[in-house]
Scaffold this motif. Structure first.
Motif, short mmCIF file in Angstrom:
data_model
loop_
_atom_site.label_atom_id
_atom_site.label_comp_id
_atom_site.label_asym_id
_atom_site.label_seq_id
_atom_site.Cartn_x
_atom_site.Cartn_y
_atom_site.Cartn_z
N LEU C 75 -80.79 -54.91 -37.24
CA LEU C 75 -81.71 -55.48 -38.21
C LEU C 75 -82.66 -56.45 -37.51
CD1 LEU C 75 -82.09 -55.38 -41.34
CD2 LEU C 75 -80.61 -57.38 -41.46
N GLY C 76 -83.93 -56.03 -37.37
CA GLY C 76 -84.91 -56.81 -36.63
C GLY C 76 -85.08 -58.21 -37.20
N SER C 77 -85.22 -59.17 -36.32
CA SER C 77 -85.45 -60.58 -36.68
C SER C 77 -84.19 -61.30 -37.12
CB SER C 77 -86.50 -60.72 -37.79
OG SER C 77 -87.60 -61.41 -37.28
N CYS C 78 -83.06 -60.59 -37.16
CA CYS C 78 -81.85 -61.20 -37.70
C CYS C 78 -80.77 -61.45 -36.66
CB CYS C 78 -81.30 -60.35 -38.84
SG CYS C 78 -82.50 -60.21 -40.19
N THR C 79 -80.95 -60.90 -35.46
CA THR C 79 -80.05 -61.16 -34.33
C THR C 79 -78.59 -61.01 -34.73
OG1 THR C 79 -81.73 -62.70 -33.56
CG2 THR C 79 -79.67 -62.67 -32.33
N MET C 80 -78.23 -59.79 -35.11
CA MET C 80 -76.86 -59.52 -35.57
C MET C 80 -75.95 -59.27 -34.38
SD MET C 80 -77.19 -59.95 -38.75
CE MET C 80 -75.75 -59.25 -39.55
N LYS C 81 -75.61 -60.36 -33.67
CA LYS C 81 -74.71 -60.21 -32.53
C LYS C 81 -73.26 -60.43 -32.96
CE LYS C 81 -76.69 -63.60 -30.02
NZ LYS C 81 -76.89 -64.55 -28.92
N TYR C 82 -72.37 -60.08 -32.08
CA TYR C 82 -70.94 -60.24 -32.32
C TYR C 82 -70.60 -61.70 -32.63
CZ TYR C 82 -66.00 -60.77 -31.10
OH TYR C 82 -64.67 -61.11 -31.11
N ASN C 216 -93.17 -63.08 -30.59
CA ASN C 216 -93.58 -62.99 -31.98
C ASN C 216 -92.81 -61.90 -32.72
OD1 ASN C 216 -94.73 -60.56 -31.24
ND2 ASN C 216 -96.74 -61.46 -30.87
N THR C 217 -93.19 -61.65 -33.95
CA THR C 217 -92.39 -60.73 -34.77
C THR C 217 -92.53 -59.26 -34.36
OG1 THR C 217 -94.13 -60.59 -36.44
CG2 THR C 217 -92.45 -62.26 -36.78
N VAL C 218 -93.45 -58.95 -33.46
CA VAL C 218 -93.45 -57.58 -32.93
C VAL C 218 -92.72 -57.52 -31.59
CG1 VAL C 218 -95.49 -56.78 -34.17
CG2 VAL C 218 -95.77 -57.81 -31.93
N GLY C 219 -92.10 -58.64 -31.21
CA GLY C 219 -91.29 -58.65 -30.00
C GLY C 219 -92.07 -58.87 -28.72
N MET C 220 -93.35 -59.29 -28.87
CA MET C 220 -94.17 -59.52 -27.68
C MET C 220 -94.22 -61.00 -27.35
SD MET C 220 -94.94 -56.50 -27.03
CE MET C 220 -96.10 -56.69 -25.67
N PHE C 221 -94.16 -61.29 -26.05
CA PHE C 221 -94.28 -62.68 -25.62
C PHE C 221 -95.75 -63.09 -25.72
CE2 PHE C 221 -94.71 -66.15 -22.56
CZ PHE C 221 -93.68 -66.97 -22.98
N PRO C 373 -97.41 -51.06 -26.78
CA PRO C 373 -96.56 -50.67 -25.66
C PRO C 373 -95.89 -51.88 -25.02
CG PRO C 373 -98.90 -50.44 -25.10
CD PRO C 373 -98.86 -50.91 -26.50
N GLY C 374 -94.73 -51.69 -24.46
CA GLY C 374 -93.89 -52.75 -23.90
C GLY C 374 -94.37 -53.29 -22.59
N PRO C 375 -93.49 -53.97 -21.85
CA PRO C 375 -92.10 -54.22 -22.25
C PRO C 375 -92.02 -55.20 -23.42
CG PRO C 375 -92.60 -55.41 -20.23
CD PRO C 375 -93.79 -54.56 -20.53
N CYS C 376 -91.07 -54.92 -24.31
CA CYS C 376 -90.85 -55.82 -25.42
C CYS C 376 -89.83 -56.86 -25.01
CB CYS C 376 -90.35 -55.04 -26.63
SG CYS C 376 -88.77 -54.24 -26.34
N LYS C 377 -89.56 -57.77 -25.90
CA LYS C 377 -88.45 -58.69 -25.66
C LYS C 377 -87.22 -58.18 -26.40
CE LYS C 377 -90.42 -60.90 -22.60
NZ LYS C 377 -91.17 -59.64 -22.37
N HIS C 378 -86.62 -59.00 -27.26
CA HIS C 378 -85.35 -58.64 -27.88
C HIS C 378 -85.49 -57.60 -28.98
CE1 HIS C 378 -87.40 -61.21 -30.53
NE2 HIS C 378 -86.45 -61.22 -31.45
N GLU C 424 -83.76 -54.48 -33.53
CA GLU C 424 -83.24 -55.54 -32.65
C GLU C 424 -81.78 -55.25 -32.35
OE1 GLU C 424 -83.17 -59.53 -34.27
OE2 GLU C 424 -82.59 -60.39 -32.35
N PRO C 425 -81.47 -54.80 -31.13
CA PRO C 425 -80.10 -54.38 -30.86
C PRO C 425 -79.12 -55.50 -30.47
CG PRO C 425 -81.55 -53.73 -29.05
CD PRO C 425 -82.40 -54.46 -30.04
N THR C 426 -79.55 -56.61 -29.95
CA THR C 426 -78.74 -57.72 -29.40
C THR C 426 -77.89 -57.30 -28.19
OG1 THR C 426 -76.54 -57.78 -30.46
CG2 THR C 426 -78.42 -58.61 -31.76
N GLU C 427 -77.48 -58.32 -27.45
CA GLU C 427 -76.79 -58.10 -26.17
C GLU C 427 -75.35 -57.65 -26.31
OE1 GLU C 427 -77.73 -60.92 -27.47
OE2 GLU C 427 -76.15 -62.44 -27.33
N THR C 428 -74.78 -57.70 -27.51
CA THR C 428 -73.36 -57.36 -27.60
C THR C 428 -73.12 -55.89 -27.94
OG1 THR C 428 -73.25 -58.13 -29.91
CG2 THR C 428 -72.69 -59.73 -28.20
#
Lengths: 447, 125, 490
Positions: C75-82, C216-221, C373-378, C424-428
């Motif tokens: 879920l983008g923008s919500c950082t659903m990590k473990y 930002n909300t599209v994942g770009m720095f 086009p990327g690279p994107c962030k999270h 948004e996949p998160t690191e976990t």
């Protein structure tokens, strides 16, 4: 080598994944972050700790806290939390879910919010409830904003001097910056002055009136006729309530209040050093579209089954942006589950018994303290349930009492001033605890 | 000369004598989708030209209503309370509020049906 | 998760004469009947149920739910990590502490508050934090009130406007409105970053602050952040950092070093505390040096002797946004997370989240339309499927994902694109999970081309299918009582 047990990535995973993306290193993914913005040195934070070390670290900190026999209220009350509740709210299907945006796989959350809305509406005697707010203070501030918005143009809101000052401070902060003139209705002898209220309403431009039920001093003020008075000036009548007391007191709805709000922590939530509790806000059908926060409604699905969805979302920030009824997004979701499990277990009868125990306990404490000649009820003729103000006799003061009691592991109340303590009793303090409190006061030497 | 005037924000005023029937255009009703609620003022409330007097809501959107004229609300369309979908069916017949105008000269600065149609055509792109 | 809906409500288990509570025997001589004239007869409609029934009911109900522990939740923008389990156990450590206890009896709790505050200062590059705000939006409001107090302290009362990008989270303008500001939007460039020229045209001495999230909300720095900060500061305004997207910056860069003056952090996103179906969260607010005195009370203050106490009032503070110190148990969980990871692993969290996002993006951008086009962030945003001829929408794709056991991404946000699908996949999440997700997304794209109706009619295998949102909003039934009064939907 794995980096950490919370991260599934092995070195091999990382290089394979980088390969797929066409990058040589993780750092390359950050080539757009200018070197002068980059972290200059590693965080000044501790090295990784094992689970045992983390546990020891916190056990050491917890050992510097002291659990006391709690005769303090003032907005947070020491009630019993049935063991069932923790077992339910720690289920990770509830705990690790987000806001129920996808109703197809979130019926659990949606169902309990619907139950929560139903039970809070019953408790307050009003038509509808939202899915929860942060705490009692912010819920009351939101009720104030709601009154101003419902009135369209009016900018004055009146708040009784008997509202908990911690709540009033938050309401006044929201009011000041939102351009609302918040004025205090004076009190006398522990109760709001109705004559002052009438005069202030008479001056016009009042969008809402906020009173407390029971009030900060534990007194149950008689609000009959208040709603009519407010309504005759087109002002909303808002009651800041202690949820547990609504199990026994006439409901805000039966007093024709337009909004009932407050903290539901008293419905069996742990003290948690002040949070999380739960802010609730209930209102009438007429005002439902002005209500802030999420709302769950019933509907049917393609197969005709009864299901639940987030509804009336056109009021909310993700759609209305600056025109939303509020900025609230995350709320206290899991604590709404805490509340429904508590109310399911307690039911009407359990709530009555909890209130009866607090009432009997406080009366007993008052008798015993009065007998010491050192503390007595400040408003003996006013009705209260389980919290009241005690006056301290000459030669003693609040600090001496609180300190002496703390040595015995007793939290003797909340200091209102040098000569007054606000004291609460719940089902958690036994007759023996009450006896200890009274004996301790009896043993104090007047200076 | 038509007796219908528009704001660029898609509200119309249909004028009969000194009274304006205010509602939303067909174009606005279409782009909103199923209307589920109409937020209306009360009888006797004042409205001001260019200021919002209410809102229309669909399930996933909401849109403020701006008044094309100034005056006092003399009637609201109570049918919309129980059946907001009337706005989708016939927005011109189902006006939202009826206003006694205080300054009919305000109509001069509003869009004619022809100009409004041109505006809609350009917004569709 | 249930394949079949558990559809009961607790009220439907109720029968007169049952109870689920146990209370101490009442031996007191005074009873509540003494104030009967103030009392109600009963609370209607509360259920009467026994304990086993309650436990079984809510356990069955939980099986209707999908959480991070159930499966992938991109879920983008919500950082659903473990959400680590040790944290939950530790959070119970302050259950019995009353917030009005004397400071000497809660030194451990105050120390937890202080240590988390210091850790967040280090991570945010800020001088001081308040932890009190209850959630991200509440943090935004708090930060904006700090900004109002700052301008007022300089007798600069003309600054009534807050600038937000058109890609901003909806809470940004909503919080600014609650704080009493007018809102002006600044445009985004085609690459999703702030249009500097448009910003320049909107900056003047009526502007109090600009709110941004970076990435930002599209994942770009936002590469131009130093220039933006300079422009904003030159206009006499402050720069606010919406911390919803802080996760990818862990160990990389600090908002304070980017030129932000005030920021909030969502502990329930970046610092792993669970979302609880909507809360409780926490939205601590940090400020750069010089703004500390405006932070809200109550505040935890260190005395010269090293002990801590709670300051209830302070003349320079803008006021209070909570009765006590906020959602305290959330702080324990966040601090435990920081300590469990430690300096080095914490610094890897953001990079792995970014790697996971880029991995998915690169594996799907031939089938899904990648507007930037990327690279994107999270996280990154697809503008729906590449092949628009099938009529399959982002909503359809999201619902079809549910059939495959994934939570849907965030959809139709940001508003920059018609068919936003924000992942948004998160690191976990493991490579295997991501591979499976990629495979399913490709499968859905194939279905969209070959059997579009199958996607359009999704979901097929969830316990509930196609709830009628219009009916819910048209005739709201919001309580059990209303449901009983109107047993069938019209």
């Amino acid at each position: 080598m794995s980096i950490h047990r919370y991260f599934p990535h092995s070195d091999a995973d990382i290089s394979a994944m980088l390969d797929r993306c066409g990058h040589k290193s993780l750092d390359e993914l950050y080539s757009d972050v200018a070197p002068e913005l980059r972290l200059r040195k590693p965080y000044d934070l501790p090295e990784e700790m094992s689970e045992t070390e983390v546990r020891r670290y916190f056990e050491n900190l917890f050992s510097q806290n002291r659990r006391m026999v709690c005769f303090a209220g003032g907005g947070f009350y020491d009630h019993y939390t049935p063991a069932v509740i923790d077992a339910i709210i720690s289920r990770s299907e509830f705990l690790t879910a987000y806001t129920p945006y996808q109703p197809e796989i979130s019926q659990g959350t949606l169902q309990y919010i619907f139950e929560y809305q139903s039970m809070m509406a019953s408790l307050t005697g009003l038509d509808v409830s939202n899915a929860s707010m942060y705490d009692g203070a912010t819920a009351t501030a939101e009720a104030m904003l709601m009154a101003v918005s419902a009135s369209r143009k009016k900018k004055r809101v009146l708040i009784s001097a008997t509202v908990n000052p911690a709540v009033a401070r938050v309401v006044s902060t929201y009011a000041r910056y939102h351009g609302v003139a918040l004025e205090v209705i004076p009190d006398h002898d522990g109760e709001t002055l109705r004559s002052e209220l009438e005069a202030m309403l008479g001056a016009g431009d009042v969008a809402g009136v906020i009173a407390a039920y029971p009030n900060y001093y534990g007194i149950v003020e008689d609000y009959s006729g208040w709603a009519d008075l407010c309504h005759s000036h087109k002002a909303l009548f808002i009651l800041n309530c202690r949820a547990s007391a609504l199990g026994i007191l006439k409901s805000p709805g039966s007093l024709s209040a337009d909004i009932a709000c407050g903290d539901a922590q008293s419905l069996g939530m742990p003290l948690n050093y002040g949070g999380p509790g739960l802010g609730f806000l209930c209102t009438t059908n007429a005002l439902v579209r002005k209500m802030p926060g999420r709302i769950v409604g019933r509907t049917t699905d393609a197969e005709g089954r009864r299901v639940f969805v987030l509804t009336l979302q056109a009021r909310e920030q993700h759609i209305r942006r600056e025109k939303a009824t509020s900025n609230i997004c995350s709320n206290q979701g899991l604590m709404a589950l805490h509340t429904v499990v508590y109310l399911s277990l307690m039911g009407n009868e359990g709530l009555r018994q909890v209130n009866d125990l607090g009432y009997g306990g406080l009366r007993l404490l008052a008798e015993k303290l009065e007998a010491t000649g050192k503390m007595k009820l400040k408003y003996p003729d006013r009705p209260f349930i389980d919290e009241a103000v005690f006056e301290i006799a000459d030669g003693l003061n609040a600090d001496t009492i609180l300190e002496a009691a703390a040595k015995e592991g007793i939290l003797a109340g909340i200091k209102l001033d040098e000569r007054e303590l606000l004291v609460a009793v719940t089902e958690m303090q036994s007759p023996a605890d009450i006896e200890r409190y009274a004996n301790l006061i009896a043993s104090l030497k007047k200076s | 000369m038509s007796n219908i005037y528009y704001l660029p924000t898609h509200e119309y005023a249909r004028v009969e004598g000194n009274v304006a029937y205010i509602g939303i255009s067909e174009f606005a009703a279409k782009s909103l989708g199923n209307v589920v609620y109409v937020d209306m003022p009360e009888d006797g409330d004042d409205v001001v030209k260019g200021e919002d007097f209410g809102a229309v809501e669909s399930v996933k959107a909401a849109s403020d209503l701006f008044s094309p004229v100034s005056g006092a609300v003399v009637e609201i369309n109570e049918h919309l309370i129980d059946n907001p979908r009337l706005l989708n069916e016939d927005p011109m017949a189902n006006w939202i509020i009826k206003v006694e105008m205080t300054d009919p000269s305000e109509l001069e600065s509003l869009l004619s049906p022809e100009d409004y149609e041109k505006l809609c055509a350009s917004e569709q792109h | 998760m249930n394949a079949k809906l558990y559809d009961k409500l607790i009220f439907e288990h109720s029968a007169p004469g049952r109870k689920g509570f146990s209370l101490p025997r009442n031996t007191y001589s005074h009873h509540i009947g003494e104030i009967a004239s103030l009392c109600r007869d009963r609370v209607d409609d509360l259920p009467e149920v026994d304990e086993p029934t309650v436990v079984r009911h809510y356990t069955n109900m939980s099986n209707n739910n999908f959480g991070v522990d159930t499966g992938f939740y991109p879920l983008g923008s919500c950082t659903m990590k473990y959400n680590p389990k040790i944290n939950e156990e530790l959070a119970a450590g302050v259950k019995g502490l009353h917030p009005a206890q004397p400071a000497s009896t809660v030194q451990g709790a105050l120390e937890i508050y202080r240590r988390l505050e210091l850790a967040l200062c280090e991570i945010g590059g800020m001088a001081e934090f308040t932890l009190n705000p209850f959630a991200g939006a509440h943090g935004e409001l708090t930060g904006l009130l700090v900004i109002r107090a700052y301008h007022a302290s300089r007798d600069d009362f003309g600054r009534k406007t807050v600038i937000v990008p058109d890609s901003a989270h909806g809470t940004n303008p909503a919080s600014a409105a609650v704080a009493g500001f007018n809102i002006v939007e600044v445009k985004s460039l085609p690459d999703g970053t702030v249009d500097i020229d448009d910003l320049a045209s909107k900056l003047d001495d009526s502007v109090a602050a600009m709110m941004m999230t970076n990435p930002n909300t599209v994942g770009m720095f936002e590469k131009n952040i130093p220039a933006i900060a300079e422009m904003v500061h030159k206009a006499g305004a402050l720069l606010y950092y919406d911390g919803a997207n802080l996760n990818p910056m862990l160990g990389i860069a600090r908002p304070g070093d980017m030129g932000f003056d005030v920021m909030h952090i969502n502990l329930h996103k970046t610092f792993s505390t669970p979302h609880g179906g909507g809360g409780p969260g926490a939205g601590p607010v940090g400020v750069r040096a010089g703004l500390e005195k405006f932070l809200p009370t109550p505040r935890v203050i260190k005395k010269d002797d090293g002990s801590l106490y709670v300051e209830r009032f302070n003349d320079s503070s803008f006021g209070s946004i909570s009765a006590w110190l906020g959602n305290f148990t959330v702080y324990i969980k966040a601090l435990a997370y920081i300590l469990s990871l430690g300096r080095d692993a914490l610094s890897m969290a953001g990079q792995l989240a970014t790697l996971n996002a880029n991995y998915i993006m690169h594996s799907l951008d031939d089938l899904y339309k990648l507007p930037i086009p990327g690279p994107c962030k999270h996280e990154f945003v697809f503008d729906g499927l590449k092949d628009k001829s099938t009529g399959v929408t982002t909503l359809n794709v999201a619902k079809r994902l549910l059939d495959f056991g994934f939570h849907a991404p965030t959809i139709y946000f940001p508003l920059l694109f018609h068919e936003s699908l924000m992942i948004e996949p998160t690191e976990t999440e493991s490579r295997e999970t991501l591979d499976r997700f990629i495979e399913v997304m490709r499968e859905i794209a194939r279905e969209a081309a070959e059997a579009p109706d199958k996607v359009k009619e999704a979901p097929h295998d969830t316990p509930v299918r196609h709830p009628d949102d219009t009916e819910a909003a048209l005739h709201p039934i919001l309580t059990w009582k209303q449901l009983c009064d109107k047993p069938t939907a019209s």
